[in-house]
Every structure is written in structure tokens, then in C-alpha cells.
Design an enzyme around this catalytic site. Structure first.
Site, PDB file in Angstrom:
ATOM      1  N   LEU A   1       0.881  16.602  -1.027  1.00 57.57           N
ATOM      2  CA  LEU A   1      -0.035  16.380  -2.152  1.00 57.57           C
ATOM      3  C   LEU A   1       0.469  17.053  -3.431  1.00 57.57           C
ATOM      4  O   LEU A   1       1.329  17.947  -3.374  1.00 57.57           O
ATOM      5  CB  LEU A   1      -1.414  16.953  -1.802  1.00 57.57           C
ATOM      6  N   SER A   2      -0.085  16.646  -4.547  1.00 61.29           N
ATOM      7  CA  SER A   2       0.249  17.272  -5.821  1.00 61.29           C
ATOM      8  C   SER A   2      -0.087  18.765  -5.753  1.00 61.29           C
ATOM      9  O   SER A   2      -1.159  19.147  -5.276  1.00 61.29           O
ATOM     10  CB  SER A   2      -0.564  16.599  -6.937  1.00 61.29           C
TER      11      SER A   2
ATOM     12  N   SER B   1       5.192  10.707  -2.399  1.00 62.14           N
ATOM     13  CA  SER B   1       5.464   9.673  -1.385  1.00 62.14           C
ATOM     14  C   SER B   1       4.335   9.574  -0.348  1.00 62.14           C
ATOM     15  O   SER B   1       4.513   9.939   0.813  1.00 62.14           O
ATOM     16  CB  SER B   1       6.833   9.859  -0.723  1.00 62.14           C
TER      17      SER B   1
HETATM   18  P1  ADP Z   1       4.287  19.840  -6.309  1.00 61.13           P
HETATM   19  O1  ADP Z   1       5.726  19.679  -6.742  1.00 61.13           O
HETATM   20  O2  ADP Z   1       4.114  19.624  -4.823  1.00 61.13           O
HETATM   21  O3  ADP Z   1       3.336  19.038  -7.126  1.00 61.13           O
HETATM   22  P2  ADP Z   1       4.500  22.470  -7.486  1.00 61.13           P
HETATM   23  O4  ADP Z   1       5.747  23.009  -6.861  1.00 61.13           O
HETATM   24  O5  ADP Z   1       4.600  21.920  -8.868  1.00 61.13           O
HETATM   25  O6  ADP Z   1       3.867  21.367  -6.502  1.00 61.13           O
HETATM   26  O7  ADP Z   1       3.352  23.595  -7.489  1.00 61.13           O
HETATM   27  C1  ADP Z   1       3.103  24.430  -6.354  1.00 61.13           C
HETATM   28  C2  ADP Z   1       2.398  25.710  -6.802  1.00 61.13           C
HETATM   29  O8  ADP Z   1       1.968  26.442  -5.657  1.00 61.13           O
HETATM   30  C3  ADP Z   1       3.306  26.615  -7.593  1.00 61.13           C
HETATM   31  O9  ADP Z   1       2.563  27.190  -8.648  1.00 61.13           O
HETATM   32  C4  ADP Z   1       3.708  27.691  -6.547  1.00 61.13           C
HETATM   33  O10 ADP Z   1       4.028  28.916  -7.149  1.00 61.13           O
HETATM   34  C5  ADP Z   1       2.443  27.789  -5.723  1.00 61.13           C
HETATM   35  N1  ADP Z   1       2.651  28.331  -4.358  1.00 61.13           N
HETATM   36  C6  ADP Z   1       1.991  29.377  -3.820  1.00 61.13           C
HETATM   37  N2  ADP Z   1       2.401  29.629  -2.559  1.00 61.13           N
HETATM   38  C7  ADP Z   1       3.373  28.714  -2.274  1.00 61.13           C
HETATM   39  C8  ADP Z   1       4.208  28.491  -1.119  1.00 61.13           C
HETATM   40  N3  ADP Z   1       4.122  29.207  -0.010  1.00 61.13           N
HETATM   41  N4  ADP Z   1       5.089  27.461  -1.206  1.00 61.13           N
HETATM   42  C9  ADP Z   1       5.174  26.703  -2.321  1.00 61.13           C
HETATM   43  N5  ADP Z   1       4.422  26.871  -3.441  1.00 61.13           N
HETATM   44  C10 ADP Z   1       3.516  27.877  -3.426  1.00 61.13           C
END
Ligand code: ADP
Length: 188
Positions: A23-24, A96
Site C-alpha cells: 500500500l501507499s 502494483s
Molecule cells: P511507499 O513507497 O510504499 O509509498 P514510503 O517509503 O514513501 O512508502 O513511506 C514509508 C514511510 O514509513 C517512511 O516515512 C518511512 O520512514 C516510514 N517507516 C517507518 N518504519 C518503517 C519500516 N520498518 N520500513 C519502511 N518504512 C518505514
């Protein structure tokens, strides 16, 4: 504790695609960035196809209907398959959401590693890093995956990383350890 990834250089035995789905806000881009950096530091050839970035280039003009989403994913899959066929490591970070299209792009590949960035919707809505969930709930954004559009969880992903706990760094390490253990990578 991780002892396997202390070597400075690594070799990939084959080209492969690390295909994130989730998910986003689940952490696909964050973990991808870390992986890209680490793998490059190990001397490996890496290309990233990030969902948001792809939509401004390869898939400019496509919307969020099922048809457009599928087209976007097929394009990403095709490019990733070309890269991995040529011994490059490609990492894709698009939501996806549909299982059948993920399976279709899997079929395009010889070495396909599906990584499920798994985080409960409730946690994502609380985090709402980009403020998108709020907008989706209010209807300002339509066809938002997980809220007003489907997300089909992978049934048999090669890797599941839980992103409601731990750090992105830890999750990237887990993935590298999987790649070492399964002989995609070796230390040199
Ligand atoms: P996506 O690309 O899936 O839309 P993002 O990477 O842009 O998501 O955002 C994920 C957010 O969640 C970031 O702010 C990241 O720092 C936070 N986060 C906290 N814990 C985790 C973790 N264990 N793994 C990945 N992201 C994490």
C-alpha cells in the site's frame, strides 16, 4: 545479528528483479532507496523503477483506472525484465495492486523476487506521511488503493517485510540476507 553483509564487495550470480508491492506509505520507496545505495556500495549494477517517478516518464498520462494501472505495471515489468536479463539488478517500487498483473510480470522474468511491504492500513492512516490517506477518506483523491480501490495481497511472495515495526535499514538488511542465502548474491 548480521555477519553476512560485512564484506565490502559482492557479485550477483544472475540478473534479478526485486519487485516491491504494498500500500501507499508501506515503505517501498524508503527501503528501495536504502537497498539501491547499499547494493551500489557493494559494487553492483542497480536500476530503480519507482512508481511515482515512472509515472512522470515511462507512463506519463496514465491514470488510476484498472486498465491504466495494469498498463503502467506491464511497462515497468517489461523494462525490469530487460534489465535483469542483462545482469542488472532492478528494483521496482510501485503499489502494483493486482495479483494477476504481478503474476504476468513474474512470467516475463527468469529471476523474480516479489517483496511484500506489509503494514496494516490503520497504521498507514495514522502515519499518513504524505497526507494522502486523509485526502482519500475525504474523497479529494479518488480511486485510492486500500481506501476506494482494491489491493490484492500477494499469496506467495518470496519475501514479506513488516513495516509497522523495525526500521527501514533492518528490512533492507533482511532482503540482502535473503539474496545471499538464496545465492543471488555472493561476497567476493
Ligand atoms: P511507499 O513507497 O510504499 O509509498 P514510503 O517509503 O514513501 O512508502 O513511506 C514509508 C514511510 O514509513 C517512511 O516515512 C518511512 O520512514 C516510514 N517507516 C517507518 N518504519 C518503517 C519500516 N520498518 N520500513 C519502511 N518504512 C518505514
Amino acid at each position: 545479528m548480521n555477519t553476512q553483509t560485512t564484506s565490502k564487495k559482492m557479485k550477483n550470480k544472475v540478473g534479478f528483479t526485486l519487485w516491491f508491492t504494498g500500500l501507499s506509505g508501506a515503505g517501498k520507496s524508503t527501503i528501495t532507496d536504502i537497498l539501491e545505495k547499499k547494493l551500489k556500495e557493494y559494487g553492483l549494477k542497480v536500476e530503480v523503477l519507482d512508481g511515482d517517478i515512472v509515472r512522470t516518464h515511462l507512463s506519463k498520462g496514465l491514470g488510476f483506472s484498472k486498465e491504466d494501472r495494469d498498463t503502467n505495471i506491464r511497462r515497468i515489468g517489461y523494462v525490469a525484465s530487460l534489465l535483469s536479463r542483462n545482469n542488472v539488478i532492478s528494483i521496482t517500487a510501485a503499489i502494483s495492486p493486482y495479483r494477476d498483473i504481478r503474476n504476468e510480470v513474474r512470467e516475463m522474468h527468469e529471476n523474480f523476487i516479489e517483496i511484500y511491504a506489509s503494514c496494516p492500513l490503520q497504521v498507514l492512516e495514522e502515519r499518513d506521511v504524505k497526507g494522502l490517506y486523509k485526502k482519500a477518506r475525504s474523497g479529494e483523491i479518488k480511486q485510492f488503493t486500500g481506501i476506494s480501490d482494491p489491493y490484492e495481497e500477494p499469496l506467495n511472495p518470496e519475501i514479506t517485510v513488516r513495516t509497522d515495526s523495525g526500521t527501514p535499514d533492518q528490512r533492507a538488511e533482511e532482503i540482502i540476507n535473503f539474496l545471499l542465502k538464496n545465492n543471488y548474491l555472493e561476497t567476493v
